[in-house]
Motif scaffolding. Structure first.
Motif, mmCIF file in Angstrom:
data_model
loop_
_atom_site.group_PDB
_atom_site.id
_atom_site.type_symbol
_atom_site.label_atom_id
_atom_site.label_comp_id
_atom_site.label_asym_id
_atom_site.label_seq_id
_atom_site.Cartn_x
_atom_site.Cartn_y
_atom_site.Cartn_z
ATOM 1 N N THR A 112 0.641 -0.702 0.201
ATOM 2 C CA THR A 112 0.219 -0.302 0.217
ATOM 3 C C THR A 112 0.736 0.884 0.176
ATOM 4 O O THR A 112 1.701 1.222 0.581
ATOM 5 N N VAL A 113 0.263 2.480 -0.264
ATOM 6 C CA VAL A 113 0.561 3.877 -0.312
ATOM 7 C C VAL A 113 1.274 4.189 1.687
ATOM 8 O O VAL A 113 2.466 4.642 1.180
ATOM 9 N N ASP A 114 1.045 3.323 1.806
ATOM 10 C CA ASP A 114 0.451 3.569 3.276
ATOM 11 C C ASP A 114 1.958 2.726 3.776
ATOM 12 O O ASP A 114 2.803 3.503 4.964
ATOM 13 N N GLY A 115 2.382 1.650 3.368
ATOM 14 C CA GLY A 115 2.927 0.835 3.863
ATOM 15 C C GLY A 115 4.488 1.242 3.372
ATOM 16 O O GLY A 115 5.511 1.373 3.792
ATOM 17 N N LYS A 152 4.799 4.964 2.543
ATOM 18 C CA LYS A 152 5.439 6.025 3.409
ATOM 19 C C LYS A 152 6.020 4.992 4.964
ATOM 20 O O LYS A 152 6.787 5.968 5.542
ATOM 21 N N GLU A 153 5.023 4.094 5.700
ATOM 22 C CA GLU A 153 5.870 3.700 6.567
ATOM 23 C C GLU A 153 7.229 2.940 6.883
ATOM 24 O O GLU A 153 8.491 3.236 7.357
ATOM 25 N N THR A 154 7.518 2.691 5.266
ATOM 26 C CA THR A 154 8.677 1.830 5.373
ATOM 27 C C THR A 154 9.466 3.007 5.035
ATOM 28 O O THR A 154 10.944 2.828 5.769
ATOM 29 N N LYS A 188 10.422 4.594 9.020
ATOM 30 C CA LYS A 188 10.849 3.486 9.857
ATOM 31 C C LYS A 188 12.352 3.465 9.363
ATOM 32 O O LYS A 188 13.013 3.040 10.499
ATOM 33 N N LEU A 226 1.151 5.017 -6.184
ATOM 34 C CA LEU A 226 2.642 5.546 -5.636
ATOM 35 C C LEU A 226 3.693 5.904 -7.273
ATOM 36 O O LEU A 226 4.441 6.541 -6.588
ATOM 37 N N GLU A 255 3.601 8.874 -8.465
ATOM 38 C CA GLU A 255 4.241 9.799 -7.271
ATOM 39 C C GLU A 255 5.518 9.822 -7.496
ATOM 40 O O GLU A 255 6.124 10.684 -6.622
#
Length: 108
Positions: free
Chosen positions: A8-11, A13-15, A18, A67, A70
């Motif tokens: 996911t896009v959120d995944g 961004k989290e990657t 972190k 993504l 983007e």
């Protein structure tokens, strides 16, 4: 360490948030060069040179078109290096020696 799949896009961004250094592989399942270089990337993710220093991740451009757009992906495979959440480098193509040289610049 291994090559982590971004779903996911959120995944994504989290990657990049972190992990201090992330190499993202933008691939497609139908892409021959992507399939050819994948085992090399997997081997690097386990190697003493890169493991515990670089977080390797990949995403399928067909599954995450937003993504891909983007990040400006125009060809596969495209490898993007993020440092502290910011894009710092990019490499297009399946050329292991050239890609390894690029990634090595970011090993701490």
């Amino acid at each position: 360490m291994t090559v982590h799949i971004i779903e996911t896009v959120d995944g994504f961004k989290e990657t990049i948030a972190k992990n201090s250094i992330v190499v993202i592989d933008a691939f497609a399942t139908w892409c021959g060069p992507c399939k050819a270089i994948a085992p090399t990337i997997a081997k690097w993710s386990e190697s003493d040179e890169f493991k515990d220093k670089i977080y390797f991740a990949k995403f399928d451009v067909d599954h995450l078109p937003d993504l891909s757009q983007e990040l400006g992906i125009r060809a596969m495979p495209t490898f993007i290096v993020f440092k502290d959440g910011e894009k710092v480098d990019e490499f297009v193509g399946a050329n292991p020696p050239a890609l390894q040289k690029l990634i090595t610049k970011y090993v701490q």
